[in-house]
Scaffold this active site. Sequence first.
Site, short mmCIF file in Angstrom:
data_model
loop_
_atom_site.label_atom_id
_atom_site.label_comp_id
_atom_site.label_asym_id
_atom_site.label_seq_id
_atom_site.Cartn_x
_atom_site.Cartn_y
_atom_site.Cartn_z
N CYS A 116 6.15 10.53 2.25
CA CYS A 116 5.96 9.43 1.31
C CYS A 116 7.20 8.56 1.30
CB CYS A 116 5.72 9.98 -0.10
SG CYS A 116 5.70 8.73 -1.39
N ASP A 117 7.01 7.26 1.14
CA ASP A 117 8.18 6.37 1.15
C ASP A 117 8.54 5.85 -0.23
OD1 ASP A 117 6.36 3.47 2.40
OD2 ASP A 117 6.28 4.56 0.52
N TYR A 172 5.84 6.58 -10.15
CA TYR A 172 4.43 6.93 -10.36
C TYR A 172 4.19 7.70 -11.67
CZ TYR A 172 2.51 5.16 -6.03
OH TYR A 172 2.07 4.32 -5.03
N1 NAD Z 1 2.72 7.96 2.29
C1 NAD Z 1 3.15 6.79 1.78
O1 NAD Z 1 4.11 6.73 1.02
C2 NAD Z 1 2.43 5.53 2.18
C3 NAD Z 1 3.06 4.27 2.13
C4 NAD Z 1 2.31 3.14 2.50
C5 NAD Z 1 0.99 3.29 2.93
N2 NAD Z 1 0.43 4.55 2.96
C6 NAD Z 1 -0.93 4.80 3.43
O2 NAD Z 1 -1.05 4.31 4.75
C7 NAD Z 1 -2.46 4.10 5.00
C8 NAD Z 1 -2.68 2.72 5.61
O3 NAD Z 1 -2.49 1.78 4.60
P1 NAD Z 1 -3.01 0.26 4.79
O4 NAD Z 1 -2.90 -0.39 3.45
O5 NAD Z 1 -2.35 -0.35 5.97
O6 NAD Z 1 -4.57 0.48 5.12
P2 NAD Z 1 -5.52 -0.40 6.10
O7 NAD Z 1 -6.90 -0.27 5.54
O8 NAD Z 1 -4.94 -1.72 6.34
O9 NAD Z 1 -5.46 0.41 7.49
C9 NAD Z 1 -5.99 1.66 7.61
C10 NAD Z 1 -6.66 1.77 8.98
O10 NAD Z 1 -7.22 3.07 9.09
C11 NAD Z 1 -8.44 2.95 9.79
N3 NAD Z 1 -9.27 4.13 9.55
C12 NAD Z 1 -9.96 4.43 8.43
N4 NAD Z 1 -10.59 5.62 8.57
C13 NAD Z 1 -10.27 6.07 9.81
C14 NAD Z 1 -10.61 7.25 10.55
N5 NAD Z 1 -11.40 8.19 10.01
N6 NAD Z 1 -10.12 7.38 11.81
C15 NAD Z 1 -9.32 6.43 12.34
N7 NAD Z 1 -8.96 5.29 11.69
C16 NAD Z 1 -9.44 5.13 10.44
C17 NAD Z 1 -9.06 1.66 9.26
O11 NAD Z 1 -10.06 1.17 10.13
C18 NAD Z 1 -7.83 0.77 9.17
O12 NAD Z 1 -7.65 0.02 10.35
C19 NAD Z 1 -3.15 4.30 3.64
O13 NAD Z 1 -3.61 5.65 3.54
C20 NAD Z 1 -2.02 4.10 2.66
O14 NAD Z 1 -2.25 4.69 1.40
C21 NAD Z 1 1.12 5.65 2.59
O1 LIG Z 2 -0.27 -1.06 -3.55
P1 LIG Z 2 0.31 -1.05 -2.16
O2 LIG Z 2 -0.72 -0.75 -1.08
O3 LIG Z 2 1.18 -2.22 -1.82
O4 LIG Z 2 1.36 0.16 -2.14
C1 LIG Z 2 0.89 1.43 -2.41
C2 LIG Z 2 1.91 2.33 -1.76
O5 LIG Z 2 3.11 2.26 -2.57
C3 LIG Z 2 4.18 3.10 -2.14
O6 LIG Z 2 4.63 2.66 -0.83
C4 LIG Z 2 5.41 1.44 -0.91
C5 LIG Z 2 6.88 1.81 -0.78
O7 LIG Z 2 7.21 2.68 -1.83
C6 LIG Z 2 7.73 0.55 -0.85
O8 LIG Z 2 9.10 0.90 -0.67
C7 LIG Z 2 7.32 -0.40 0.24
O9 LIG Z 2 7.61 0.15 1.53
O10 LIG Z 2 5.94 -0.67 0.19
C8 LIG Z 2 5.12 0.50 0.27
C9 LIG Z 2 3.68 0.02 0.25
O11 LIG Z 2 3.59 -0.99 -0.72
C10 LIG Z 2 3.70 4.54 -2.07
O12 LIG Z 2 4.71 5.38 -1.57
C11 LIG Z 2 2.48 4.66 -1.19
O13 LIG Z 2 2.04 6.00 -1.19
C12 LIG Z 2 1.38 3.75 -1.69
O14 LIG Z 2 0.27 3.78 -0.79
MN MN Z 3 3.65 7.49 -1.22
#
Ligand code: NAD
Ligand SMILES: O=P(O)(O)OC[C@H]1O[C@H](O[C@H]2[C@H](O)[C@@H](O)[C@@H](O)O[C@@H]2CO)[C@H](O)[C@@H](O)[C@@H]1O
Ligand code: MN
Length: 447
Positions: free
Chosen positions: A171-172, A270
């Site tokens: 997680c970031d 959060y």
């Molecule tokens: N861990 C963190 O802290 C953190 C931070 C930022 C984003 N995220 C996560 O990263 C992911 C991407 O975020 P986003 O806003 O760019 O989403 P997005 O919808 O723009 O991109 C997600 C992609 O996944 C694809 N996808 C969906 N189901 C799939 C499957 N079963 N197999 C292969 N591809 C599939 C979609 O077609 C899409 O292109 C989300 O889960 C988001 O919550 C996590």
């Molecule tokens: O509402 P979103 O899709 O913009 O963000 C949800 C995500 O928020 C956190 O990720 C942030 C991160 O903390 C911040 O530093 C920067 O890199 O933007 C990210 C995406 O906005 C959170 O950690 C994720 O789990 C959420 O999906």
């Molecule tokens: Mn996160």
Amino acid sequence: MELKKQSIAIAGGGSTFTPGIIMMLLENLEIFPIRQIKFYDNDPERQKQIADACEIILKERAPEITFVATTDPEIAFTDVDFVMAHIRVGKYAMREKDEKIPLKYGVIGQETCGPGGIAYGMRSIGGVLELVDYMEQYSPNAWMLNYSNPAAIVAEATRKLRPNSKIINICDMPVGIEHRMAEILGMKSRKELSIRYYGLNHFGWWTDIRDKDGNDLMPAIQKHVKEHGYLTPAELEGKGSEEVEASWVHTFGKAKEVYPLDPKTLPNTYLKYYLFPQDEVEKANPEYTRANEVMDHREKMVFGECNRISQLGTAVNSELEMDDHASYIVDLARAIAYNTKERMLLIVPNNGAIANFDPTAMVEIPCIVGSNGPEPLVQGEIPRFQKGLMEQQVAVEKLVVEAWEEGSYQKLWQALTVSRIVPNARVAKNILDDFIAVNTEFWPTLN
Ligand SMILES: NC(=O)c1ccc[n+]([C@@H]2O[C@H](COP(=O)([O-])OP(=O)(O)OC[C@H]3O[C@@H](n4cnc5c(N)ncnc54)[C@H](O)[C@@H]3O)[C@@H](O)[C@H]2O)c1
Ligand SMILES: O=P(O)(O)OC[C@H]1O[C@H](O[C@H]2[C@H](O)[C@@H](O)[C@@H](O)O[C@@H]2CO)[C@H](O)[C@@H](O)[C@@H]1O
Ligand SMILES: [Mn+2]
């Protein structure tokens, strides 16, 4: 000694975060050399818009890297060292439902917290397990670095259902907050901070923050947070980055109200959803939630810029930037590839690291990372306040995974009812029945 060149698969190539990761990987080729990058997605049209632009960027800046974008798992997952996974099962359209349905019942709708996170988790588990299985089928020695959310529920699912898989959930949010802490202190980089932290994903506390000389930085940060939350000096003067949207500014500011609950620590942002849920409901617009903001801002900006690059045929003067989390993912991949023993927060099985907490819980704590994966650092006993909150929350996460595995309506109703964010079992059931109606394509059948 020359560093081994890596082969990377990005699962969720159509993600809005993919270009930021590519830009970060290109920035770090000296310390993390790459021979091949492959994109994998189950939506070819969405992925193609991102892939066409990234192909141009790679050709112009690192022509030696082979690139392919595919929806064929065998092509995507064969001959890779790392799978960087950031899929969003159901995409933003389902995130919008995750956020709007609970608000119908006066309950906060959020991407990864409470009912929204539970619905998202029920979609994500199958998608991420499928990626793990593809990776193990086609590149059994590879590691998966998973960002796909909700990381807490996905991490519990991979712990329980793929216990021997080489997957690390990350997680970031702490990275983003530590950037702010460094800025508040007038330091150049979050990397100057040495931190201790514990919790669940999106549900944790810093307990010790020092500089490289061992000076305690907690009092100075706590003094700031008590007045301003995590808002930076620039933001307080109205000169913050325009990229930080109003809803995020509110989130960083809200830490001011969360902090006093335990002034010996510093909270993850959060926690506001769990400790002040009614405040979030009062400020929410049931017609226009965070999903709408992301579709109107980040999604439009990233796809607009990628399509502009593809139409022009060049990425010169591109506005695409590196992401916070991309630097983190490079640190992690380097640590595994080159045994760097990086110290970083990861989501790992507790296994006694938090002495008075469920050993099977997936906790977010500092780890030392090398070629054999994460080695968690002991955090000792945690106070009753945090222990009580975490025990309730980890029960939610475990009940969701059991509900997915068993197809159990009862356990999912229990998970929603146990959540701090849901007022009673009747509201939990109303939300559950609405969620079932819109998730038939993504959830297992519940009985
Ligand atoms: N861990 C963190 O802290 C953190 C931070 C930022 C984003 N995220 C996560 O990263 C992911 C991407 O975020 P986003 O806003 O760019 O989403 P997005 O919808 O723009 O991109 C997600 C992609 O996944 C694809 N996808 C969906 N189901 C799939 C499957 N079963 N197999 C292969 N591809 C599939 C979609 O077609 C899409 O292109 C989300 O889960 C988001 O919550 C996590
Ligand atoms: O509402 P979103 O899709 O913009 O963000 C949800 C995500 O928020 C956190 O990720 C942030 C991160 O903390 C911040 O530093 C920067 O890199 O933007 C990210 C995406 O906005 C959170 O950690 C994720 O789990 C959420 O999906
Ligand atoms: Mn996160």
